[in-house]
Structure formats: C-alpha cells, structure tokens
Design a protein around this motif. Sequence first.
Motif, PDB file in Angstrom:
ATOM      1  N   PRO A   1      34.945  55.175  60.000  1.00 43.14           N
ATOM      2  CA  PRO A   1      34.235  55.244  58.669  1.00 43.14           C
ATOM      3  C   PRO A   1      35.055  54.558  57.717  1.00 43.14           C
ATOM      4  N   ILE A   2      34.614  53.340  57.052  1.00 47.52           N
ATOM      5  CA  ILE A   2      35.147  52.746  56.168  1.00 47.52           C
ATOM      6  C   ILE A   2      34.998  53.333  54.777  1.00 47.52           C
ATOM      7  N   LEU A   3      34.235  54.249  54.446  1.00 46.50           N
ATOM      8  CA  LEU A   3      34.014  54.766  52.881  1.00 46.50           C
ATOM      9  C   LEU A   3      35.226  55.520  52.349  1.00 46.50           C
ATOM     10  N   PRO A   4      36.025  56.480  52.891  1.00 40.74           N
ATOM     11  CA  PRO A   4      37.280  56.958  52.530  1.00 40.74           C
ATOM     12  C   PRO A   4      37.996  56.078  51.986  1.00 40.74           C
ATOM     13  N   ALA A   5      38.291  54.998  52.992  1.00 40.27           N
ATOM     14  CA  ALA A   5      39.536  54.047  52.519  1.00 40.27           C
ATOM     15  C   ALA A   5      39.142  53.332  51.289  1.00 40.27           C
ATOM     16  N   VAL A   6      37.699  53.022  51.110  1.00 40.97           N
ATOM     17  CA  VAL A   6      37.259  52.167  50.022  1.00 40.97           C
ATOM     18  C   VAL A   6      37.165  52.996  48.743  1.00 40.97           C
ATOM     19  N   VAL A   7      37.067  54.173  48.978  1.00 41.41           N
ATOM     20  CA  VAL A   7      37.090  55.121  47.685  1.00 41.41           C
ATOM     21  C   VAL A   7      38.517  55.166  47.082  1.00 41.41           C
ATOM     22  N   GLY A   8      39.340  55.440  48.215  1.00 45.31           N
ATOM     23  CA  GLY A   8      40.915  55.541  47.950  1.00 45.31           C
ATOM     24  C   GLY A   8      41.074  54.085  47.094  1.00 45.31           C
TER      25      GLY A   8
ATOM     26  N   ALA B   1      48.135  47.124  47.738  1.00 40.78           N
ATOM     27  CA  ALA B   1      48.325  46.172  48.939  1.00 40.78           C
ATOM     28  C   ALA B   1      47.942  47.224  50.267  1.00 40.78           C
ATOM     29  N   VAL B   2      48.710  48.297  50.202  1.00 30.89           N
ATOM     30  CA  VAL B   2      48.886  49.063  51.489  1.00 30.89           C
ATOM     31  C   VAL B   2      47.256  49.811  51.582  1.00 30.89           C
ATOM     32  N   ALA B   3      46.708  50.152  50.289  1.00 29.29           N
ATOM     33  CA  ALA B   3      45.187  50.595  50.467  1.00 29.29           C
ATOM     34  C   ALA B   3      44.433  49.555  51.002  1.00 29.29           C
TER      35      ALA B   3
END
Length: 255
Positions: A117-124, A102-104
């Motif tokens: 940039p949203i990609l790092p969070a999406v990958v995580g 949920a935090v991710a």
Amino acid sequence: MTGTPTGAESPGERDCDDAGLDRTSAAPDRDEREQVREALAAAARQSGFGLVTPGERPTAHALWAAVGGVRGLLESLLPGFLFLIVFTITGEVAPSVLIPAAVAVLFVVVRAVTRSPILPAVVGLVGIALSAGLALITGRAEENFVLGFVINAVWLVALLVSLVARRPLVGVIAGLLTGDHDWRGDPAKRAVLTVTTWLWVGMFALRLGVQVPLYLSSQAAALAATKLIMGVPLYAALLWVTWLMVRAVYARRAA
C-alpha cells in the motif's frame, strides 16, 4: 345529501397518500444515513484504535500493527532522526530537510516496487516536502515543524468540540466499531469514553505546550528531539491505555 365531489380525494385518501409519501421519502433518508454510518465505521476500522474492537483483549501484535510495524516505524522515525543528526552536525537548513525528503521518496519507491500500500508513504512524503519547502523558503530550520503544529492543533480542536457537543470522539469511534449507538445512555461507558477522549486532548496539548516554546526560541535540534520522543512512543502508550480502559467497560457490560 352531501359527499365528496367526483374526482376529488377524501381527507382519508389524502392522509393515506401523504403517509405513503412520508414512508417513501423516509426510506432513502435511512439508506443514506446507513451508508454514511458504514463509511465512518470502515474509516474507524482502518484507524489505530480500530485494530482492537472494544471488549476484546488488546495484544502486542495489534499495537505493533497500529504503529505500522518495522516499515511504519522507519517511515515515521527515520526522517526526523536524520534531520536531528544532520542539523546537529552541519547547522545548515538545506541538507537537514532535503536528506529526509530524499529518504521519504525512497520509501515511496520501495512500496511501489514491492506492491505494498503506497498511500501511507505518499502522505508522509507530502508532509515532509511541504515542511522542507517552508524551511527552505524562510531559511529557518524551525519552520520544518510548523505543519506538525497545525495537525496537532486540528486534532486538539476536534476532540474539544466533540467533548463540548457531549459526543466524545473516542465514544463515537467505539460506537461505530461495535454498532453500539446507545453508549451515551450508559453512565459507565459514557464516563470511560469521556475520560479517554480527555487523555487524547492531553497528549495533543502536551505536544504543543512543549514544542511551540522551542519553536519560538529557535531551538531546532531540541524541537526535533522532543518531536521524536512525543511522536510514536507517546502515541503507542496512550493507544494501549485507551484500549485497556475501553475494553474494561465493554467487557464488564457484556458480562
């Protein structure tokens, strides 16, 4: 009297035509190689290692950027820390993996709202979701860490293959960053870049050597704690050492 029949090409003409074809076909090949090299160089510049060009002096700011700054540290450390806290308190698998997930999701939303940039969070998020799903399906908290083992093993194999092929991965990255494609011909550079590649082999091997036995003995809390310690802190320390070693040999050669 002998000669070339009318309409037939002489050997010299055929040789010229063949040479022209060779040059024509070779040009696209060179262009394609250059495009691939440029793409790899761009990827290298985006990596943590690429934040300092070999020969330049590494800075604390570059190291801070390599670990993602405050936001990057939170996105890297907070889910694992929450897993450790929740599992230690409850001993339950579901809340221990769902709360970090949920935090991710929250991290992704924050990046989207702030137009970061949203990609790092999406990958995580994808990694955390896959790990959580595996833990929920099996009912074992230790399964939350299997994906991390796979990632570390892949990096370990890639580094070892590069060493066996006599093209240590750190050297390949340094060559892409500097355009120094002849670094293998310099004994000093080759030695330093090989040693630094072995250091990264050691880090991934150490992670697996410490964490896999904890997984096999079903010690989820200890596994979570060691993953936190051997994650960003160990990565940042080794990255700094690598920068210093590579800088030293490139700076000396430039001088």
